[in-house]
Design a protein around this motif. Structure first.
Motif, PDB file in Angstrom:
ATOM      1  N   THR A 123     -35.524  88.472 -14.065  1.00  0.00           N
ATOM      2  CA  THR A 123     -34.060  89.293 -14.683  1.00  0.00           C
ATOM      3  C   THR A 123     -32.875  89.100 -13.301  1.00  0.00           C
ATOM      4  OG1 THR A 123     -35.186  91.036 -14.290  1.00  0.00           O
ATOM      5  CG2 THR A 123     -35.729  89.361 -17.163  1.00  0.00           C
ATOM      6  N   PRO A 124     -31.698  89.428 -14.426  1.00  0.00           N
ATOM      7  CA  PRO A 124     -30.834  89.662 -12.882  1.00  0.00           C
ATOM      8  C   PRO A 124     -31.492  90.970 -13.060  1.00  0.00           C
ATOM      9  CG  PRO A 124     -29.672  88.681 -14.567  1.00  0.00           C
ATOM     10  CD  PRO A 124     -31.748  88.895 -15.423  1.00  0.00           C
ATOM     11  N   GLU A 125     -32.085  92.061 -13.742  1.00  0.00           N
ATOM     12  CA  GLU A 125     -31.995  93.079 -13.620  1.00  0.00           C
ATOM     13  C   GLU A 125     -33.060  93.655 -12.107  1.00  0.00           C
ATOM     14  OE1 GLU A 125     -29.735  93.231 -16.727  1.00  0.00           O
ATOM     15  OE2 GLU A 125     -32.220  91.626 -16.110  1.00  0.00           O
ATOM     16  N   GLU A 126     -33.962  92.602 -12.177  1.00  0.00           N
ATOM     17  CA  GLU A 126     -35.234  92.667 -11.759  1.00  0.00           C
ATOM     18  C   GLU A 126     -35.255  92.056 -10.501  1.00  0.00           C
ATOM     19  OE1 GLU A 126     -39.487  93.018 -10.499  1.00  0.00           O
ATOM     20  OE2 GLU A 126     -38.157  93.327 -11.852  1.00  0.00           O
ATOM     21  N   LYS A 127     -33.806  91.256 -10.269  1.00  0.00           N
ATOM     22  CA  LYS A 127     -32.759  90.475  -8.441  1.00  0.00           C
ATOM     23  C   LYS A 127     -33.257  91.714  -7.784  1.00  0.00           C
ATOM     24  CE  LYS A 127     -32.643  85.682 -10.353  1.00  0.00           C
ATOM     25  NZ  LYS A 127     -34.209  85.547  -9.305  1.00  0.00           N
ATOM     26  N   GLN A 128     -32.113  91.952  -9.186  1.00  0.00           N
ATOM     27  CA  GLN A 128     -31.694  93.602  -7.859  1.00  0.00           C
ATOM     28  C   GLN A 128     -32.728  94.332  -7.376  1.00  0.00           C
ATOM     29  OE1 GLN A 128     -27.981  93.224  -7.209  1.00  0.00           O
ATOM     30  NE2 GLN A 128     -28.848  95.210  -6.133  1.00  0.00           N
ATOM     31  N   ARG A 129     -33.959  94.870  -8.137  1.00  0.00           N
ATOM     32  CA  ARG A 129     -34.059  95.948  -7.885  1.00  0.00           C
ATOM     33  C   ARG A 129     -35.107  95.372  -6.827  1.00  0.00           C
ATOM     34  NH1 ARG A 129     -39.739  97.608  -8.388  1.00  0.00           N
ATOM     35  NH2 ARG A 129     -40.475  95.476  -8.677  1.00  0.00           N
ATOM     36  N   ILE A 130     -35.844  94.597  -6.933  1.00  0.00           N
ATOM     37  CA  ILE A 130     -36.271  93.581  -5.190  1.00  0.00           C
ATOM     38  C   ILE A 130     -35.310  93.751  -4.063  1.00  0.00           C
ATOM     39  CG2 ILE A 130     -37.698  91.793  -4.132  1.00  0.00           C
ATOM     40  CD1 ILE A 130     -38.389  90.968  -7.858  1.00  0.00           C
ATOM     41  N   ASN A 131     -34.375  93.002  -4.295  1.00  0.00           N
ATOM     42  CA  ASN A 131     -33.614  92.765  -3.420  1.00  0.00           C
ATOM     43  C   ASN A 131     -32.799  94.688  -2.606  1.00  0.00           C
ATOM     44  OD1 ASN A 131     -31.186  91.056  -1.654  1.00  0.00           O
ATOM     45  ND2 ASN A 131     -29.944  92.337  -2.491  1.00  0.00           N
ATOM     46  N   ASP A 132     -33.276  96.074  -3.105  1.00  0.00           N
ATOM     47  CA  ASP A 132     -32.624  97.179  -2.766  1.00  0.00           C
ATOM     48  C   ASP A 132     -34.042  97.601  -2.400  1.00  0.00           C
ATOM     49  OD1 ASP A 132     -30.356  97.062  -4.353  1.00  0.00           O
ATOM     50  OD2 ASP A 132     -30.851  97.853  -6.300  1.00  0.00           O
ATOM     51  N   LEU A 133     -34.946  96.697  -2.615  1.00  0.00           N
ATOM     52  CA  LEU A 133     -36.003  97.820  -1.452  1.00  0.00           C
ATOM     53  C   LEU A 133     -35.898  97.292  -0.456  1.00  0.00           C
ATOM     54  CD1 LEU A 133     -38.933  96.152  -4.241  1.00  0.00           C
ATOM     55  CD2 LEU A 133     -38.773  98.250  -3.652  1.00  0.00           C
ATOM     56  N   PRO A 134     -36.132  98.736   0.684  1.00  0.00           N
ATOM     57  CA  PRO A 134     -36.005  98.702   1.766  1.00  0.00           C
ATOM     58  C   PRO A 134     -37.521  97.530   2.999  1.00  0.00           C
ATOM     59  CG  PRO A 134     -37.860 100.145   0.944  1.00  0.00           C
ATOM     60  CD  PRO A 134     -37.154  99.792   0.155  1.00  0.00           C
ATOM     61  N   LEU A 135     -36.407  96.989   3.935  1.00  0.00           N
ATOM     62  CA  LEU A 135     -37.771  96.470   4.406  1.00  0.00           C
ATOM     63  C   LEU A 135     -38.553  97.302   5.762  1.00  0.00           C
ATOM     64  CD1 LEU A 135     -38.504  93.299   5.219  1.00  0.00           C
ATOM     65  CD2 LEU A 135     -37.041  93.455   7.439  1.00  0.00           C
ATOM     66  N   GLU A 136     -40.118  96.792   5.548  1.00  0.00           N
ATOM     67  CA  GLU A 136     -40.952  97.979   6.091  1.00  0.00           C
ATOM     68  C   GLU A 136     -41.764  97.378   7.085  1.00  0.00           C
ATOM     69  OE1 GLU A 136     -43.218 100.156   3.187  1.00  0.00           O
ATOM     70  OE2 GLU A 136     -41.868 100.554   1.965  1.00  0.00           O
ATOM     71  N   VAL A 137     -41.802  96.323   7.050  1.00  0.00           N
ATOM     72  CA  VAL A 137     -42.288  95.662   8.769  1.00  0.00           C
ATOM     73  C   VAL A 137     -41.391  95.299   9.104  1.00  0.00           C
ATOM     74  CG1 VAL A 137     -44.693  94.344   8.519  1.00  0.00           C
ATOM     75  CG2 VAL A 137     -44.369  95.479   6.478  1.00  0.00           C
ATOM     76  N   LYS A 138     -41.833  95.448  10.202  1.00  0.00           N
ATOM     77  CA  LYS A 138     -41.243  94.906  11.345  1.00  0.00           C
ATOM     78  C   LYS A 138     -41.564  93.816  12.088  1.00  0.00           C
ATOM     79  CE  LYS A 138     -37.592  97.701  11.703  1.00  0.00           C
ATOM     80  NZ  LYS A 138     -36.583  98.980  12.343  1.00  0.00           N
ATOM     81  N   SER A 139     -41.519  92.285  11.791  1.00  0.00           N
ATOM     82  CA  SER A 139     -42.015  91.419  13.801  1.00  0.00           C
ATOM     83  C   SER A 139     -41.486  90.996  14.204  1.00  0.00           C
ATOM     84  CB  SER A 139     -42.526  90.187  12.332  1.00  0.00           C
ATOM     85  OG  SER A 139     -41.600  90.136  11.637  1.00  0.00           O
ATOM     86  N   ILE A 140     -41.875  90.319  15.190  1.00  0.00           N
ATOM     87  CA  ILE A 140     -41.110  89.294  15.924  1.00  0.00           C
ATOM     88  C   ILE A 140     -41.933  88.298  15.760  1.00  0.00           C
ATOM     89  CG2 ILE A 140     -40.219  89.345  18.223  1.00  0.00           C
ATOM     90  CD1 ILE A 140     -40.986  92.548  19.144  1.00  0.00           C
ATOM     91  N   LYS A 141     -40.920  87.095  15.743  1.00  0.00           N
ATOM     92  CA  LYS A 141     -41.682  85.498  16.232  1.00  0.00           C
ATOM     93  C   LYS A 141     -41.914  85.437  17.225  1.00  0.00           C
ATOM     94  CE  LYS A 141     -40.142  81.129  16.396  1.00  0.00           C
ATOM     95  NZ  LYS A 141     -38.760  79.889  16.126  1.00  0.00           N
ATOM     96  N   VAL A 142     -43.423  84.571  17.195  1.00  0.00           N
ATOM     97  CA  VAL A 142     -44.002  84.373  18.086  1.00  0.00           C
ATOM     98  C   VAL A 142     -43.892  83.852  18.945  1.00  0.00           C
ATOM     99  CG1 VAL A 142     -46.653  84.008  18.504  1.00  0.00           C
ATOM    100  CG2 VAL A 142     -46.558  85.276  17.393  1.00  0.00           C
ATOM    101  N   ASP A 143     -43.757  83.952  19.934  1.00  0.00           N
ATOM    102  CA  ASP A 143     -42.472  82.920  20.960  1.00  0.00           C
ATOM    103  C   ASP A 143     -43.642  81.332  22.189  1.00  0.00           C
ATOM    104  OD1 ASP A 143     -43.035  83.621  22.917  1.00  0.00           O
ATOM    105  OD2 ASP A 143     -40.602  84.491  22.365  1.00  0.00           O
TER     106      ASP A 143
END
Length: 426
Positions: free
Chosen positions: A152-172
């Motif tokens: 649903t659009p409401e569910e999409k918006q709720r998920i989109n508003d969630l903060p990113l908690e795990v910061k990753s760095i690409k393994v080069d």
């Protein structure tokens, strides 16, 4: 793997089977990744493309040395153009396939083998809402997938508003080569072997006890050939052949009483593992062994002081014995080595003494040269796989400690060494 239960057991093989069912996307996060899940992801990429596979690990050589993951698995993923992100310190693991997911405790293979039955659950099934939230907070790519999966659009918006908690760095490539070089320089131990060693580590240590620098009674003088065959009495002949014992074994300067005491300690508190295999001590008995070693060191210090005080006089007395023994024989039958150095046909007492002194000076040591640092050496060494894997190891342990039951420990030892193929069969 029964996906209908809340708690279940996840292994590398069952995770790989789970990933193999993917029809839309795969998300994996954990300290490391093993070969089987990585191979399954490569197969998924061939169907869905690399963008539909998200992987986050703690890309650190220490993680791989603990057995949380395999460098070759990361190589497989990178070769398949799957982006591998690195999250320092990540220890909880997550696997999501098409909206179904599990949070689980990965196994450090250095410490134990992976669970092989449902009686040892290490995972918990997530609800669809929990899966969506985990994806949204894990990475931007995973979040985009979670948003796309929302109904649903409401569910999409709720998920989109969630903060990113795990910061990753690409393994080069540079970071991969760095870790690869480090692991090649000092390869990780074989995990099944390390586990087997740890089964016996709490019980046993190899130990070596030795006394150095104390056995001055073993020093012998080689009698000069010029005076070797001049005869002898029983008292001297007991110590004199072609060599002369500087210190009698019964002397108070002898280290034999100390050696006997050390042998008694060795016999009572350690056990032989057979010819050429050394001795072991129970770790439970080690504190008592250390107490006895402390007591022994005190007696060794007292002995060393006595030796320093009395050795030179003892050497002087021993030398005088040799001179007094040979003097009449030299006078009665002077050797050519002496007659060639005097003006008269027969040597005087002084001539004979002087000649004997000169000859004995060539071989007689000083007290300082004999007194070394008297030291008790105590060396402990942990058990190794090579020693534990001897065919006669268990029998040697049983013979050394007949009052203890080693069967359960040995069973654990065998179980710890189960290879991967056996675990798969189980």
């Amino acid at each position: 793997m029964n996906t209908n239960t809340l708690f279940c057991t996840l292994t590398s093989v069952s995770i790989a089977n789970f990933i193999g069912t993917a029809k839309a996307f795969v998300c994996y996060a954990g300290p490391g990744i093993q070969i089987e899940p990585a191979k399954a992801m490569v197969e998924v990429v061939q169907r869905l493309g690399p963008a539909m596979v998200t992987v986050c690990v703690d890309f650190d050589e220490r993680v791989m040395r603990m057995g949380y993951g395999d460098l070759e698995a990361v190589k497989l993923l990178r070769d398949a153009e799957i982006i591998v992100g690195s999250v320092a310190g990540l220890r909880t693991a997550l696997v999501v396939v098409d909206g179904d997911g599990f949070i689980f405790t990965p196994t450090a293979l250095y410490l134990e083998a992976e669970p092989n039955n449902q009686a040892a659950p290490n995972a918990m099934r997530l609800s669809r809402q929990q899966v969506a939230e985990a994806l949204a907070r894990l990475s931007p790519v995973a979040k985009a997938i979670a948003v796309a999966q929302a109904s649903t659009p409401e569910e999409k918006q709720r998920i989109n508003d969630l903060p990113l908690e795990v910061k990753s760095i690409k393994v080069d490539t540079q970071e991969f080569k760095k870790v690869d070089a480090s692991l090649k320089e000092a390869p990780p131990v074989q995990f099944d072997l390390a586990r087997q060693v740890r089964v016996f580590e709490p019980f046993l240590q190899y130990v070596e006890l030795s006394l150095t620098g104390a056995a001055i009674q073993r020093h012998r003088l080689s009698i000069p050939t010029s005076i070797q065959k001049l005869g002898g009495t029983k008292e001297i002949e007991a110590r004199l052949h072609t060599t002369f014992e500087l210190i009698e074994k019964s002397s108070k300067l002898s280290s034999k009483p100390l050696e006997d005491e050390l042998n008694e300690i060795r016999k009572n508190l350690t056990r032989s593992m057979g010819k050429d295999h050394g001795r072991v001590v129970l770790k439970a008995a080690k504190p008592r062994l250390m107490e006895r070693m402390d007591e022994f060191r005190k007696r060794l210090e007292a002995h060393q002081k006595a030796v320093k005080t009395g050795l030179q006089q003892h050497l002087t007395d021993s030398r005088q014995q040799i001179v007094e023994y040979y003097l009449p024989r030299v006078i009665e039958n002077p050797p050519d080595a002496l007659r060639g150095q005097i003006f008269t046909p027969k040597p005087s007492d002084e001539d004979a003494k002087l000649w004997l002194d000169v000859e004995l000076n060539k071989i007689f040591p000083s007290a300082e040269s004999l007194i070394q640092e008297m030291r008790l050496e105590v060396h402990f060494k942990d058990v190794t796989f090579e020693t534990l894997n001897r065919d006669d190891f268990l029998e040697s342990i049983k013979a050394a400690y007949p009052n203890l039951n080693w069967d359960k420990t040995y069973h654990d030892f065998k179980a710890a060494g189960e290879d991967e193929s056996k675990q798969k069969k189980a």
